[in-house]
Write an enzyme that holds these catalytic residues in place. Structure first.
Site, PDB file in Angstrom:
ATOM      1  N   ASP A  41       0.838  -1.207   0.000  1.00  0.00           N
ATOM      2  CA  ASP A  41       0.000   0.000   0.000  1.00  0.00           C
ATOM      3  C   ASP A  41       0.874   1.259   0.000  1.00  0.00           C
ATOM      4  O   ASP A  41       0.379   2.382  -0.029  1.00  0.00           O
ATOM      5  CB  ASP A  41      -1.020   0.005   1.147  1.00  0.00           C
ATOM      6  CG  ASP A  41      -0.393  -0.022   2.521  1.00  0.00           C
ATOM      7  OD1 ASP A  41       0.849  -0.127   2.621  1.00  0.00           O
ATOM      8  OD2 ASP A  41      -1.146   0.060   3.516  1.00  0.00           O
ATOM      9  N   SER A  42       2.199   1.047  -0.041  1.00  0.00           N
ATOM     10  CA  SER A  42       3.121   2.170  -0.275  1.00  0.00           C
ATOM     11  C   SER A  42       2.802   2.837  -1.612  1.00  0.00           C
ATOM     12  O   SER A  42       3.217   3.960  -1.871  1.00  0.00           O
ATOM     13  CB  SER A  42       4.581   1.679  -0.270  1.00  0.00           C
ATOM     14  OG  SER A  42       4.746   0.596  -1.158  1.00  0.00           O
ATOM     15  N   ASP A  80      -1.069  -6.191   0.140  1.00  0.00           N
ATOM     16  CA  ASP A  80      -1.349  -5.491   1.393  1.00  0.00           C
ATOM     17  C   ASP A  80      -2.840  -5.254   1.552  1.00  0.00           C
ATOM     18  O   ASP A  80      -3.500  -4.784   0.622  1.00  0.00           O
ATOM     19  CB  ASP A  80      -0.668  -4.104   1.377  1.00  0.00           C
ATOM     20  CG  ASP A  80       0.625  -4.082   2.149  1.00  0.00           C
ATOM     21  OD1 ASP A  80       0.883  -5.018   2.938  1.00  0.00           O
ATOM     22  OD2 ASP A  80       1.398  -3.121   1.964  1.00  0.00           O
ATOM     23  N   LYS A 109      -1.103  -9.354   3.379  1.00  0.00           N
ATOM     24  CA  LYS A 109      -0.264  -8.877   4.498  1.00  0.00           C
ATOM     25  C   LYS A 109      -1.084  -7.886   5.324  1.00  0.00           C
ATOM     26  O   LYS A 109      -1.749  -7.013   4.770  1.00  0.00           O
ATOM     27  CB  LYS A 109       1.009  -8.214   3.975  1.00  0.00           C
ATOM     28  CG  LYS A 109       1.859  -7.590   5.090  1.00  0.00           C
ATOM     29  CD  LYS A 109       3.283  -7.308   4.649  1.00  0.00           C
ATOM     30  CE  LYS A 109       3.472  -6.050   3.850  1.00  0.00           C
ATOM     31  NZ  LYS A 109       3.101  -4.788   4.558  1.00  0.00           N
ATOM     32  N   GLU A 111      -0.889  -5.307   8.890  1.00  0.00           N
ATOM     33  CA  GLU A 111       0.038  -4.621   9.801  1.00  0.00           C
ATOM     34  C   GLU A 111      -0.417  -4.751  11.250  1.00  0.00           C
ATOM     35  O   GLU A 111      -1.531  -4.328  11.595  1.00  0.00           O
ATOM     36  CB  GLU A 111       0.110  -3.129   9.450  1.00  0.00           C
ATOM     37  CG  GLU A 111       0.848  -2.844   8.166  1.00  0.00           C
ATOM     38  CD  GLU A 111       0.986  -1.340   7.887  1.00  0.00           C
ATOM     39  OE1 GLU A 111       0.741  -0.514   8.784  1.00  0.00           O
ATOM     40  OE2 GLU A 111       1.346  -1.004   6.749  1.00  0.00           O
ATOM     41  N   GLU A 176       9.844  -3.845   9.954  1.00  0.00           N
ATOM     42  CA  GLU A 176      10.161  -2.530   9.378  1.00  0.00           C
ATOM     43  C   GLU A 176      10.807  -1.624  10.430  1.00  0.00           C
ATOM     44  O   GLU A 176      10.240  -1.390  11.513  1.00  0.00           O
ATOM     45  CB  GLU A 176       8.890  -1.875   8.813  1.00  0.00           C
ATOM     46  CG  GLU A 176       9.176  -0.522   8.166  1.00  0.00           C
ATOM     47  CD  GLU A 176       8.105  -0.053   7.196  1.00  0.00           C
ATOM     48  OE1 GLU A 176       7.138  -0.774   6.926  1.00  0.00           O
ATOM     49  OE2 GLU A 176       8.260   1.078   6.689  1.00  0.00           O
TER      50      GLU A 176
HETATM   51  O1  KIV Z   1       3.637  -1.036   1.524  1.00  0.00           O
HETATM   52  C1  KIV Z   1       4.742  -1.558   1.319  1.00  0.00           C
HETATM   53  O2  KIV Z   1       5.331  -1.433   0.247  1.00  0.00           O
HETATM   54  C2  KIV Z   1       5.325  -2.346   2.410  1.00  0.00           C
HETATM   55  C3  KIV Z   1       6.762  -2.710   2.324  1.00  0.00           C
HETATM   56  C4  KIV Z   1       7.664  -1.588   2.120  1.00  0.00           C
HETATM   57  C5  KIV Z   1       7.173  -3.584   3.432  1.00  0.00           C
HETATM   58  O3  KIV Z   1       4.642  -2.682   3.326  1.00  0.00           O
END
Ligand code: KIV
Length: 257
Positions: A41-42, A80, A109, A111, A176
């Site tokens: 989600d970056s 994510d 994934k 968090e 992280e």
């Molecule tokens: O959102 C993302 O890209 C991430 C990674 C940088 C671990 O969670």
């Protein structure tokens, strides 16, 4: 052996390579070199200039993931779950099922540790593979990004959370911005792999945002190493195109019907 079992079996044998991808063409190239492709989600900050990943929607994640899927042949594809899409067990299951069905990814994934353990347990009980994420949690950060594991309370929480996630069946954990000795200790004490980002070489694998390492996204985060300045090459091509259009060299007969 399943892709997930293969990832776990790398622990203490070979480093696990993980990178992000947000679309097909990059995913196709990344897929040649990595074990795991993460649709992170970056993408909210990297592609949309959002001030926080909290603004990323499930629809955005699904659409980017569908594109990534077209480029992934070999790697394990993880997506994510965005902010507020897993704040209850029923919501987590409904949304994770939607992500898996629509994107054909291999895992999701989430968090967090103890605060979301009910959701993680519920997903795994329902046969949805989950990757954990501890340490700095971008979806929970309101102010500045800070490293984790700096005091006894943080260290204890990180270690307890890592064990809790493992006990409840996650297949790997992203760490992280976790201080080196703590990342090392967690990695040594778990049977599942840790994937570090800013958390030292002691993790079982590493992850970075592909746009950062290629220099496509200009960032000054401590853990980012720029392996290439791809903008230089993009500019070469674009400059040549613009110049040939203006000088009428392009399109020649060869490129015309
Ligand atoms: O959102 C993302 O890209 C991430 C990674 C940088 C671990 O969670």
């Amino acid at each position: 052996m399943s892709k997930i079992k293969k990832i776990i079996s790398k622990k203490n044998k070979s480093k696990i390579v993980c990178l992000t991808a947000y679309s097909k063409n990059i995913a196709e190239e990344v897929d040649k070199y990595v074990d795991i492709i993460l649709v992170g989600d970056s993408l909210g900050s990297v592609l949309y200039n959002y001030s926080t990943t909290r603004k990323v929607t499930l629809t955005e994640m699904i659409n980017h993931s569908k594109s990534v899927r077209l480029g992934v042949k070999n790697s394990l594809m993880v997506v994510d779950m965005p902010y507020k899409t897993y704040d209850t067990t029923t919501k987590a299951l409904k949304n994770a099922k939607k992500v898996l069905k629509e994107t054909k990814c291999d895992a999701v994934k989430l968090e967090g540790g103890r605060k979301i353990i009910k959701q993680i347990k519920f997903l795994i009980k329902n046969k949805i593979p989950v990757m954990g994420h501890l340490g700095l949690l971008p979806q929970s950060v309101k102010g500045k990004f800070k490293s984790k594991g700096k005091n006894d309370k943080e260290i204890k929480q990180l270690i307890n959370d890592a064990h809790l996630l493992e006990k409840n069946g996650v297949f790997a954990i992203v760490l992280e911005c976790v201080k080196t000795p703590i990342a090392k200790k967690i990695t040594q004490n778990l049977n599942i792999p840790t994937i570090g980002i800013g958390s030292s070489v002691h993790c079982d694998g590493q992850v970075l945002v592909t746009d950062d390492l290629l220099g496509l996204n200009q960032t000054k985060i401590k853990f980012v190493k720029r392996f290439l300045n791809i903008k230089k090459y993009i500019n070469l091509g674009l400059k040549k195109y613009a110049s040939e259009v203006r000088s009428k060299k392009y399109p020649s007969k060869k490129h015309s019907y």
